[in-house]
Design an enzyme around this catalytic site. Structure first.
Site: not given
Length: 262
Positions: A115, A63
């Site tokens: 992230h 991610s």
């Protein structure tokens, strides 16, 4: 290795679908080599910052690198503004998607450090290497060419400096929370926003380190189990990647039904 590991088939499928949506468009415009470089640099930088800011937590998944491609898409639009027919619309769409993804990352059990920092690394790296060949055409104004080349050099230098700073902070044991006191809020925010974790049942989830990282507890009592004591061993934010633990004592507490250790 966290970039190539996933927590299950659903996790893998969601990440791969996002990777296809973002990666294919960038590869068609700029080639696989440049996009792969941005992907890896963003992912590795996200892992480094996660290790610095959450040294007691473990996470897997691509991610951080995928958010890096989202940031690179934003940077690519900024660099190649005149190439797109409706650049403002595209920039707004990508910006809204990035904000929603980063806000969703403030829920528990999500490594939003990877992230957040992967996204920003992807943004500057994308501005450094994803410059469209159309910008170099003779028909483009010289001032526009110089502006984009200057932005490219600045972004490339910033990418290098950020990566080196991350490595120095990781292996030098820097205490990042002395520099950035609010950085813990990047990974987790109590919800609904504005609720007080000290008030029972006012928040939907708890962002304390004892619930998000490794926790050890020892139970004891004197005379009666209603006069119990619980010793908690919680990780500390201070100390950077070499951060330790602190002991928290809860007393008195009814420990009936609990074992000697939890």
């Amino acid at each position: 290795t966290p970039l190539f590991l996933h927590a299950g088939l659903v996790h893998w499928a969601l990440n791969m679908s996002a990777l296809l949506q973002l990666g294919l468009r960038l590869e068609e415009a700029h080639g696989a080599l440049r996009v792969a470089g941005v992907y890896l640099v963003s992912g590795v930088f996200g892992v480094i910052m996660s290790a610095i800011l959450a040294p007691h937590s473990m996470s897997v998944g691509a991610s951080g690198a995928i958010l890096g491609l989202l940031g690179a898409s934003l940077g690519e639009v900024i660099q190649n503004w005149g190439v797109y027919a409706r650049p403002c619309t595209l920039l707004c769409q990508l910006g809204v998607a990035a904000v929603l993804q980063l806000l969703m990352g403030t829920t528990p059990l999500v490594d939003n450090f990877a992230h957040f920092f992967g996204f920003w690394m992807g943004l500057v790296a994308g501005m450094a290497v994803l410059l469209s060949p159309e910008v170099a055409r003779p028909s483009w104004p010289m001032a526009a060419k110089c502006q984009r080349q200057l932005l490219q050099v600045v972004s490339g230098s910033l990418t290098y400096l950020l990566f080196i700073a991350g490595l120095l902070a990781l292996y030098g044991g820097w205490d990042a929370y002395r520099i950035c006191h609010w950085c813990s809020k990047i990974s987790c925010l109590p919800f609904p926003w504005g609720c007080s974790p000290s008030v029972s049942n006012s928040c939907w989830w708890d962002c304390s380190l004892c619930t998000r990282a490794r926790l050890a507890a020892q139970v004891a009592w004197v005379g009666s189990e209603r006069n119990g004591t619980v010793e908690l061993r919680c990780p500390t934010l201070s100390g950077g990647s070499t951060g330790g633990f602190e002991n928290v004592t809860v007393w008195p507490l009814n420990v009936a039904g609990l074992g000697n250790q939890a």
